[in-house]
Motif scaffolding. Structure first.
Motif: not given
Length: 265
Positions: A31-48
């Motif tokens: 139910g979280y509305i938003a995320v704050e990333p600290a890295g993108f792991f298997q994704l590029t920033p655009k994919e994220f």
């Protein structure tokens, strides 16, 4: 005041290393509305960005890029890829060990802030506990803040207590005029730092952190002291004694149940 609920994805880094998209789906399902990333792991920033948009998640801030004096241009480029208007920085214990160190840290920060501002970006800083130690009777972070008048702050209220030496709500009030974001975690505040050994900026005996509402933090008081222009709460648990996904779920439930948060459920 109710605020939108976000989660710092560093909390779920172990799970994200296996399947980051699954983690993002789980966060949305909670139910979280938003995320704050600290890295993108298997994704590029655009994919994220695409994945979270498809899941109906928002992003108000990020801990990637993490700006330092040597990667300012890269941070500006990545902020553009992510559609961010603000960029984070932060420092280790050695950068606040004494007055000379604080002055040197402030000098680097001011250079970063000026270059980011020229690119239309705001610089905010995330704290740990060492900034909230005292030097000659004054908070180290206050000395630093006076030397960096244009930097904003993302106050981590739990760490601002410095193991019970400070009242977190009072620390939030102190820095409220320059706050742009807030991190909320919970756990046992009154632990002796002398019993903890710092290794590469982290403790080798972990401070006991718990789901929100299950520790010693007076979370309602901290959020009451948080300025009204901050419309979201970033939940972060660096680690936890229980399964992290369950801890993030229980933290969400506490904030909703307490009338402090707004979610998608």
């Amino acid at each position: 005041m109710k605020r939108k609920l976000a989660v710092q994805l560093y909390s779920l880094r172990n799970e994200a290393e296996k399947d980051f998209v699954k983690v993002l789906k789980t966060v949305a399902d909670i139910g979280y509305i938003a995320v704050e990333p600290a890295g993108f792991f298997q994704l590029t920033p655009k994919e994220f960005r695409k994945v979270i948009a498809d899941l109906g998640l928002e992003m108000y801030s990020s801990h990637r890029p993490w700006c330092n004096i040597d990667n300012i241009a890269e941070s500006i480029d990545q902020a553009g890829e992510l559609g961010l208007k603000q960029v984070v920085c932060g420092y280790g214990p050695e950068d606040f060990k004494d007055l000379d160190a604080i002055k040197a840290t402030a000098e680097k920060t001011n250079i970063m802030q000026e270059k980011l501002a020229a690119a239309g970006l705001e610089l905010f800083q995330h704290n740990h506990n060492w900034e909230f130690e005292k030097l000659d009777g004054k908070l180290k972070y206050q000395i630093y803040a006076d030397l960096c008048p244009n930097v904003k702050f993302q106050i981590d209220a739990f760490w601002s207590s410095n193991f019970g030496a400070n009242d977190p709500a009072e620390m939030v009030k102190l820095f409220a005029p320059r706050m742009s974001l807030i991190h909320i975690k919970d756990g046992l505040i009154h632990q002796k730092e002398s019993e903890l050994r710092m290794v590469n900026g982290t403790y080798d005996r972990k401070v006991e952190l718990r789901p929100l509402g299950e520790g010693e933090m007076d979370i309602p008081a901290v959020l009451a002291a948080t300025p009204d222009w901050i419309d979201n709460i970033v939940v972060e648990l660096d680690y936890c004694s229980i399964d992290m996904t369950e801890a993030i779920r229980r933290s969400y439930d506490y904030l909703i149940r307490s009338g402090l948060g707004i979610g998608n459920k």
